[in-house]
Scaffold this motif. Structure first.
Motif, PDB file in Angstrom:
ATOM      1  N   GLU A 294      49.037  48.265  47.406  1.00 41.49           N
ATOM      2  CA  GLU A 294      47.935  48.866  47.250  1.00 41.49           C
ATOM      3  C   GLU A 294      48.331  50.100  46.337  1.00 41.49           C
ATOM      4  O   GLU A 294      46.980  50.325  45.832  1.00 41.49           O
ATOM      5  N   LYS A 295      49.093  51.642  47.804  1.00 46.69           N
ATOM      6  CA  LYS A 295      49.351  52.215  46.775  1.00 46.69           C
ATOM      7  C   LYS A 295      49.517  52.753  45.698  1.00 46.69           C
ATOM      8  O   LYS A 295      48.911  53.322  44.621  1.00 46.69           O
TER       9      LYS A 295
ATOM     10  N   CYS B 153      41.772  47.942  38.178  1.00 47.77           N
ATOM     11  CA  CYS B 153      41.286  47.974  36.597  1.00 47.77           C
ATOM     12  C   CYS B 153      39.896  48.485  36.595  1.00 47.77           C
ATOM     13  O   CYS B 153      40.643  48.920  35.412  1.00 47.77           O
ATOM     14  N   ASN B 154      39.091  48.253  36.893  1.00 52.09           N
ATOM     15  CA  ASN B 154      37.707  48.255  36.913  1.00 52.09           C
ATOM     16  C   ASN B 154      38.434  50.287  36.583  1.00 52.09           C
ATOM     17  O   ASN B 154      37.464  51.060  36.064  1.00 52.09           O
ATOM     18  N   ASP B 155      38.618  50.670  37.609  1.00 57.73           N
ATOM     19  CA  ASP B 155      39.230  52.963  37.963  1.00 57.73           C
ATOM     20  C   ASP B 155      39.712  52.698  36.202  1.00 57.73           C
ATOM     21  O   ASP B 155      39.223  53.938  35.836  1.00 57.73           O
ATOM     22  N   ILE B 156      40.042  51.673  35.935  1.00 52.36           N
ATOM     23  CA  ILE B 156      40.858  52.280  34.346  1.00 52.36           C
ATOM     24  C   ILE B 156      39.947  52.202  32.716  1.00 52.36           C
ATOM     25  O   ILE B 156      40.883  52.295  32.021  1.00 52.36           O
TER      26      ILE B 156
ATOM     27  N   LYS C 180      45.019  41.268  47.716  1.00 56.56           N
ATOM     28  CA  LYS C 180      45.351  42.332  47.089  1.00 56.56           C
ATOM     29  C   LYS C 180      44.970  41.059  45.514  1.00 56.56           C
ATOM     30  O   LYS C 180      45.028  42.628  44.415  1.00 56.56           O
ATOM     31  N   ARG C 181      44.357  40.419  44.921  1.00 62.78           N
ATOM     32  CA  ARG C 181      43.289  40.453  43.762  1.00 62.78           C
ATOM     33  C   ARG C 181      42.555  41.299  44.220  1.00 62.78           C
ATOM     34  O   ARG C 181      42.017  41.983  42.470  1.00 62.78           O
ATOM     35  N   ASN C 182      41.556  41.457  45.136  1.00 63.56           N
ATOM     36  CA  ASN C 182      40.407  42.010  44.674  1.00 63.56           C
ATOM     37  C   ASN C 182      40.448  43.724  44.239  1.00 63.56           C
ATOM     38  O   ASN C 182      40.123  44.338  43.860  1.00 63.56           O
TER      39      ASN C 182
ATOM     40  N   ALA D 132      41.572  27.713  44.592  1.00 63.09           N
ATOM     41  CA  ALA D 132      40.191  28.074  45.018  1.00 63.09           C
ATOM     42  C   ALA D 132      40.073  30.206  44.595  1.00 63.09           C
ATOM     43  O   ALA D 132      38.616  30.496  44.760  1.00 63.09           O
ATOM     44  N   GLU D 133      41.243  30.830  45.259  1.00 65.01           N
ATOM     45  CA  GLU D 133      40.743  31.832  45.151  1.00 65.01           C
ATOM     46  C   GLU D 133      41.499  32.328  43.929  1.00 65.01           C
ATOM     47  O   GLU D 133      41.799  33.711  43.578  1.00 65.01           O
TER      48      GLU D 133
END
Length: 284
Positions: A178-179, A213-216, A205-207, A249-250
């Motif tokens: 994640e980092k 992605c939203n950060d950039i 992990k998808r979240n 489903a995820e």
């Protein structure tokens, strides 16, 4: 959901691997085939046989016509990114634009140490990987590249000819950190591979990837989400389908089915039929 397969070139032979790829090339359920990038077998007797992944993939690309081809994933510390960029462009040309470029920071201490290839600490691996991502994408897209980093220095470097896929072959980054891994995936990748785990772990992990992605300011839907799904030695196709349903489903886009050795083309048709019957199959 889309489907692919993976045959690690370990504890096997070329004469065993070739027929399964040629058979899969005629089964439209499978959109791509993958090898791995190790020099010793992993998660087994490391003294066993292991074919080099990129050379093997190049031969498999010539032996097939339709399948997209990739290494899942290339350990970036094994090859200078300028060398890898030239390799990728050449294979994209040779395969008529079928290359998927899988890359990762590297992790195998045994083979790295045996060959005297510096792996480094976790921080060093990812600092190197971040530089390599920038160098690699630049060489694949620009006329020339100048770069002055800690690990790589290039001056007016060229990579010609470039492959037919523009701006470059799809880049797949494998890993779930994640980092560093997921932020780099958000920045550079067209495809993220979740190495393996539960549907809940995949979703978590998808979240994180979506948040990075939203950060950039990037649309996370631009990134294909894949995961390894293992076919057991018992060839329980229904169990594999159930695993795919749970991951689907995820939000899983691409299930990469890890086939067990010894590789037998006879597994492919029953596997494809189980996938068709499941109703999961979609086209790209």
């Amino acid at each position: 959901m889309r489907f692919a397969f993976k045959t690690s070139p370990q504890n096997t032979t070329w004469s065993e691997m070739l027929p399964i790829w040629q058979a899969a090339d005629d089964i439209d359920v499978f959109e791509s085939g993958w090898t791995f990038d190790h020099f010793y077998p992993i998660f087994s007797d490391s003294s066993g046989p292991c074919l080099e992944g990129w050379i093997t993939l190049t031969a498999l690309a010539q032996a097939t016509k339709r399948l997209r081809v990739g290494v899942l994933v290339t350990g970036i510390h094994y090859r200078h990114p300028a060398v890898l960029a030239n390799m990728a462009s050449a294979l994209d040309v040779i395969s008529n634009g079928r290359l998927e470029l899988g890359i990762g920071a590297g992790w195998n201490e045994e083979e790295s140490g045996a060959y005297g290839i510096e792996l480094g600490t976790i921080k060093e691996r990812f600092d190197r990987f971040e530089e390599a991502c920038e160098v690699l994408t630049s060489l694949l897209t620009k006329e020339s590249t100048t770069f002055d980093g800690k690990y790589y220095q290039l001056k007016d470097a060229r990579n010609e000819p470039k492959g037919p896929q523009q701006p470059h072959p799809p880049i797949c980054i494998g890993g779930s950190g994640e980092k560093r891994t997921l932020p780099l995936t958000a920045k550079y990748a067209d495809h993220w591979n979740f190495v393996g785990g539960t549907p809940a772990e995949f979703a978590q992990k998808r979240n994180v990837l979506r948040a990075r992605c939203n950060d950039i300011g990037r649309n996370p839907k631009e990134i294909t989400l894949s995961a390894h799904v293992r076919l057991g030695e018992d060839r329980n196709y229904q169990a594999l389908v159930e695993d795919c349903v749970a991951l689907g489903a995820e939000g899983l886009d691409l299930a990469i089915i890890y086939l067990p050795p010894p590789y037998d083309p006879a597994v492919l048709e029953p596997l494809a039929e189980a996938i068709r019957d499941s109703g999961l199959l979609t086209t790209p």
